[in-house]
Enzyme design. Structure first.
Site, PDB file in Angstrom:
ATOM      1  N   ASP A 121      -2.355  -3.467   0.610  1.00  0.00           N
ATOM      2  CA  ASP A 121      -1.125  -3.152   0.240  1.00  0.00           C
ATOM      3  C   ASP A 121      -0.067  -4.353   0.810  1.00  0.00           C
ATOM      4  O   ASP A 121       0.003  -4.285   1.904  1.00  0.00           O
ATOM      5  CB  ASP A 121      -0.673  -1.930   0.620  1.00  0.00           C
ATOM      6  CG  ASP A 121       0.685  -1.390   0.508  1.00  0.00           C
ATOM      7  OD1 ASP A 121       1.233  -2.082  -0.249  1.00  0.00           O
ATOM      8  OD2 ASP A 121       1.050  -0.270   0.884  1.00  0.00           O
ATOM      9  N   TRP A 174       2.739   3.633   5.886  1.00  0.00           N
ATOM     10  CA  TRP A 174       2.303   3.401   4.310  1.00  0.00           C
ATOM     11  C   TRP A 174       0.840   3.666   4.512  1.00  0.00           C
ATOM     12  O   TRP A 174       0.029   4.059   3.558  1.00  0.00           O
ATOM     13  CB  TRP A 174       2.812   2.200   3.677  1.00  0.00           C
ATOM     14  CG  TRP A 174       4.303   2.054   3.622  1.00  0.00           C
ATOM     15  CD1 TRP A 174       5.181   1.383   4.285  1.00  0.00           C
ATOM     16  CD2 TRP A 174       5.069   3.262   2.794  1.00  0.00           C
ATOM     17  NE1 TRP A 174       6.249   1.508   3.974  1.00  0.00           N
ATOM     18  CE2 TRP A 174       6.406   2.711   3.072  1.00  0.00           C
ATOM     19  CE3 TRP A 174       4.672   4.220   1.956  1.00  0.00           C
ATOM     20  CZ2 TRP A 174       7.273   3.127   2.322  1.00  0.00           C
ATOM     21  CZ3 TRP A 174       5.533   4.597   1.191  1.00  0.00           C
ATOM     22  CH2 TRP A 174       7.111   4.279   1.637  1.00  0.00           C
ATOM     23  N   LYS A 216      10.319  -5.008  -3.359  1.00  0.00           N
ATOM     24  CA  LYS A 216      10.682  -5.613  -1.918  1.00  0.00           C
ATOM     25  C   LYS A 216      10.777  -7.119  -2.263  1.00  0.00           C
ATOM     26  O   LYS A 216      11.720  -7.557  -1.853  1.00  0.00           O
ATOM     27  CB  LYS A 216       9.522  -5.222  -0.969  1.00  0.00           C
ATOM     28  CG  LYS A 216       9.988  -4.191  -0.201  1.00  0.00           C
ATOM     29  CD  LYS A 216       9.333  -3.017  -0.635  1.00  0.00           C
ATOM     30  CE  LYS A 216       9.542  -1.544  -0.056  1.00  0.00           C
ATOM     31  NZ  LYS A 216       8.348  -0.572   0.225  1.00  0.00           N
TER      32      LYS A 216
HETATM   33  C1  LIG Z   1       7.786   0.490   0.229  1.00  0.00           C
HETATM   34  C2  LIG Z   1       6.346   0.449   0.168  1.00  0.00           C
HETATM   35  C3  LIG Z   1       5.415   1.421  -0.568  1.00  0.00           C
HETATM   36  C4  LIG Z   1       5.879   2.321  -1.348  1.00  0.00           C
HETATM   37  O1  LIG Z   1       6.309   1.625  -2.614  1.00  0.00           O
HETATM   38  P1  LIG Z   1       6.609   2.579  -3.854  1.00  0.00           P
HETATM   39  O2  LIG Z   1       6.741   1.495  -4.991  1.00  0.00           O
HETATM   40  O3  LIG Z   1       7.985   3.358  -3.650  1.00  0.00           O
HETATM   41  O4  LIG Z   1       5.647   3.680  -4.352  1.00  0.00           O
HETATM   42  C5  LIG Z   1       4.183   1.068  -0.103  1.00  0.00           C
HETATM   43  N1  LIG Z   1       3.752   0.178   0.830  1.00  0.00           N
HETATM   44  C6  LIG Z   1       4.546  -0.318   1.569  1.00  0.00           C
HETATM   45  C7  LIG Z   1       3.971  -1.342   2.411  1.00  0.00           C
HETATM   46  C8  LIG Z   1       5.689  -0.412   1.307  1.00  0.00           C
HETATM   47  O5  LIG Z   1       6.696  -1.289   1.799  1.00  0.00           O
END
Ligand SMILES: *Cc1c(COP(=O)(O)O)cnc(C)c1O
Length: 362
Positions: free
Chosen positions: A173, A104, A197
């Site tokens: 993030d 990511w 998540k």
């Molecule tokens: C799942 C995830 C993403 C991607 O998220 P989307 O909402 O599908 O764009 C980005 N960063 C992390 C850390 C993730 O676990």
């Protein structure tokens, strides 16, 4: 009605508290006496405005955010934030630091580069297949922000402590660990998290932004890509994903009223992760893939002696009502995602299953 539900270890979208699902079900045809579903009401109705504002207030209370922070809801997932962050904050002549700790982070770096922004990758754990979190990083004092991925969902690593970046704000993030623990919020200029998540369903991304960061946003950014638009309209410039925001609100209510806040959640998450890691460490059959110091409390990655056994393990687990244990397709192996809504009981059942599987196949 719970009889046919499984223990859900999916990485995302992931398990939600059963009480939240039930509350959605109960209110589904008639939200708060309106005679309409959350799917049918106006996003400018009193009912929805209350939901949105309650979600914001709970977020601020849970994370102890002061009035310098705004809570926004944006579509496009965390992936859109990979580009919105550099687009909004890096005008001509400015630069940012990025730490690369996995898939990511790599994607976030790529988006900044596509936009032609100046960024410096000041540390990376790619040399060891992203199995650790880098230490003793030197940051640029003139960087606008330092971007990190707080929890690496795929590799199973997590920043246990956030780096000291001096006066440079961290942009994080937190898609896979937001609301899993307390935060030193003063370190952050912006936090983003795809809801699917740890705090809700797919379809909405929570963005927490500090006021002074908004001052960096030039007026030339296209409307739907500018943080100013969401901040000045309380995320109601256009139609938000009402059902997703409603679910987030209910999850936050569950966190406050059922769990009892982030300190309690953090303690429980430690207990869950320790239960699983302690067992893995005691076994020669299962091998953790992340360096112990960098292990994630949310995504526990491990391998079995060979891929054939891993396949059998995932299948046999599912037959026992333990789902979602396959590792990410890019890395293989196994992964148990144990987000907030996954109970200690689920983790204990998993450990029992792992013991039995080892006995049969070890
Ligand atoms: C799942 C995830 C993403 C991607 O998220 P989307 O909402 O599908 O764009 C980005 N960063 C992390 C850390 C993730 O676990």
């Amino acid at each position: 009605m719970n009889a046919n539900r499984i223990f859900n270890f999916n990485p995302g979208p992931a398990a939600l508290p059963i009480s939240v699902l039930q509350e959605i079900q109960e209110s589904f045809l008639n939200l708060g006496g309106s005679g309409m579903s959350i799917l049918e009401i106006s996003h400018r109705s009193k009912e929805f405005e209350e939901i949105l504002n309650d979600a914001i207030i709970r977020t601020k209370r849970l994370l102890q955010l002061d009035d310098n922070f705004q809570v926004l809801f944006i579509q496009g997932g965390a992936s859109l934030q990979f580009l919105m962050v550099p687009l909004n904050f890096l005008s001509e002549g400015k630069s940012a630091d990025y730490v690369n700790t996995g898939t990511w982070s790599t994607k976030a770096i790529k988006e900044a580069q596509i936009l032609g922004k100046t960024i410096h990758v000041v540390a990376s754990s790619e040399d060891q297949n992203f199995s650790y979190i880098p230490k003793n990083i030197r940051f640029h004092e003139d960087a606008v922000y330092v971007h990190i991925t707080s929890n690496n969902t795929i590799k199973g690593t997590q920043w246990a402590r956030f780096p000291d970046t001096g006066s440079v704000p961290i942009v994080a993030d937190m898609s896979s660990d937001i609301m899993s623990r307390r935060l030193e919020v003063e370190k952050f200029g912006l936090i983003y998290a795809g809801a699917q998540k740890n705090i809700g369903p797919a379809g909405v991304c929570m963005v927490i932004v500090r006021e002074d960061m908004l001052d960096l946003v030039p007026p030339t950014i296209p409307t739907m890509l500018s943080y100013q638009t969401y901040a000045s309209k309380n995320s109601l410039f256009n139609t938000p994903p009402c059902l997703a925001v409603y679910t987030v609100q209910l999850v936050l209510k569950w966190l406050e009223e059922t769990i009892g806040g982030l300190e309690k959640m953090e303690t429980l998450n430690h207990k869950k992760a320790t239960t699983l890691y302690d067992f893995i460490d005691s076994s020669d059959f299962y091998q953790g893939t992340a360096e112990p110091q960098s292990r994630s409390l949310m995504n526990v990655t491990f391998r079995l002696p060979n891929e054939e056994l891993e396949k059998q393990f995932v299948q046999a687990a599912l037959e026992q009502g333990l789902g979602g244990l396959k590792g990410h397709r890019s890395v293989g192996g196994c992964r148990a995602s144990i987000y907030n809504a996954t109970s200690l009981q689920a983790v204990e059942s998993l450990v029992d299953f792992m013991k039995a599987f080892e006995k049969q196949n070890g």
